[in-house]
Design a protein around this motif. Structure first.
Motif, mmCIF file in Angstrom:
data_model
loop_
_atom_site.group_PDB
_atom_site.id
_atom_site.type_symbol
_atom_site.label_atom_id
_atom_site.label_comp_id
_atom_site.label_asym_id
_atom_site.label_seq_id
_atom_site.Cartn_x
_atom_site.Cartn_y
_atom_site.Cartn_z
ATOM 1 N N GLN A 12 0.835 -1.200 0.000
ATOM 2 C CA GLN A 12 0.000 0.000 0.000
ATOM 3 C C GLN A 12 0.872 1.253 0.000
ATOM 4 O O GLN A 12 1.727 1.424 0.867
ATOM 5 C CB GLN A 12 -0.916 0.021 1.211
ATOM 6 C CG GLN A 12 -1.843 1.216 1.224
ATOM 7 C CD GLN A 12 -2.874 1.149 2.338
ATOM 8 O OE1 GLN A 12 -2.846 0.264 3.170
ATOM 9 N NE2 GLN A 12 -3.777 2.091 2.345
ATOM 10 N N PRO A 172 -5.792 -7.583 -3.127
ATOM 11 C CA PRO A 172 -5.265 -6.872 -1.953
ATOM 12 C C PRO A 172 -3.785 -6.503 -2.118
ATOM 13 O O PRO A 172 -3.045 -7.167 -2.854
ATOM 14 C CB PRO A 172 -5.440 -7.889 -0.821
ATOM 15 C CG PRO A 172 -6.504 -8.827 -1.294
ATOM 16 C CD PRO A 172 -6.346 -8.891 -2.784
ATOM 17 N N TYR A 173 -3.371 -5.476 -1.418
ATOM 18 C CA TYR A 173 -1.965 -5.090 -1.435
ATOM 19 C C TYR A 173 -1.098 -6.275 -1.016
ATOM 20 O O TYR A 173 -1.455 -7.025 -0.103
ATOM 21 C CB TYR A 173 -1.715 -3.916 -0.490
ATOM 22 C CG TYR A 173 -2.326 -2.619 -0.965
ATOM 23 C CD1 TYR A 173 -1.818 -1.974 -2.085
ATOM 24 C CD2 TYR A 173 -3.407 -2.056 -0.303
ATOM 25 C CE1 TYR A 173 -2.377 -0.786 -2.533
ATOM 26 C CE2 TYR A 173 -3.967 -0.863 -0.740
ATOM 27 C CZ TYR A 173 -3.441 -0.239 -1.860
ATOM 28 O OH TYR A 173 -4.000 0.936 -2.298
ATOM 29 N N ALA A 175 -0.647 -9.058 -2.314
ATOM 30 C CA ALA A 175 -1.162 -10.382 -2.672
ATOM 31 C C ALA A 175 -0.567 -10.809 -4.016
ATOM 32 O O ALA A 175 -0.128 -9.981 -4.807
ATOM 33 C CB ALA A 175 -2.681 -10.358 -2.757
#
Length: 189
Positions: A12, A172-173, A175
């Motif tokens: 992120q 998702p970040y 992933a």
């Protein structure tokens, strides 16, 4: 595609909350980049793959590659792994984009260039180019959520999404998504 490809979404970035983030080059927390680099290094060791990683040139991806390079990996940068170019929307708060502009994009999702940037169809062409040029060795990459979604469509043999509603939620970040040459598809990990 000749060999397996695993693409991790970058960690992120700092300052991304509520903003349209495409090509705007936001930084990433160095600890998060190092943590993801460590996970990639572990996977490469476990699978006995070559110590090579390809990243987008954007800091939130390239920082992971720089950590891996410190640990002896070959770090390649490929602009085809960049996120969708949102043009003048890039970096703005989504709330400031405006309903009419968002509607124009969602009503012609594949071909409209949001903010005058790049269309989803153009993003998919970049993904296709990258995937078609893979060699015969398994490869790890660090990219972006939009790129990963577009690559999933390409790997599945789909032309393009007909509407924004068909576009999947972001991975998702940090992933990973695996693309397999034998199945022509992709799976999240």
């Amino acid at each position: 595609m000749v060999a397996p490809l695993i693409v991790w979404r970058h960690p992120q970035p700092v300052g991304a909350q509520g903003r349209c983030v495409g090509r705007v080059d936001l930084p990433v927390d160095r600890r998060k980049a190092k943590r993801l680099a460590h996970r990639i290094r572990q996977r490469v060791r476990r699978e006995a793959w070559a110590r090579v990683v390809v990243t987008s040139p954007l800091a939130r991806s390239a920082e992971v590659g720089r950590w891996l390079a410190r640990w002896g990996f070959e770090h390649r940068i490929d602009a085809r792994l960049c996120e969708l170019d949102f043009g003048r929307w890039d970096g703005r708060c989504w709330a400031d984009v405006g309903a009419a502009e968002l509607g124009a994009w969602t009503n012609a999702f594949a071909d409209h260039a949001p903010g005058g940037g790049e269309s989803v169809r153009e993003l998919m062409a970049r993904c296709r180019s990258f995937l078609e040029e893979l060699g015969d060795a398994p490869l790890c990459a660090v990219g972006h959520a939009g790129w990963i979604n577009a690559a999933r469509w390409v790997a599945a043999g789909e032309l393009h999404p007909l509407s924004a509603a068909e576009w999947p939620a972001a991975v998702p970040y940090a992933a990973a998504v695996s693309f397999f040459s034998n199945s022509g598809g992709a799976e999240s990990q």
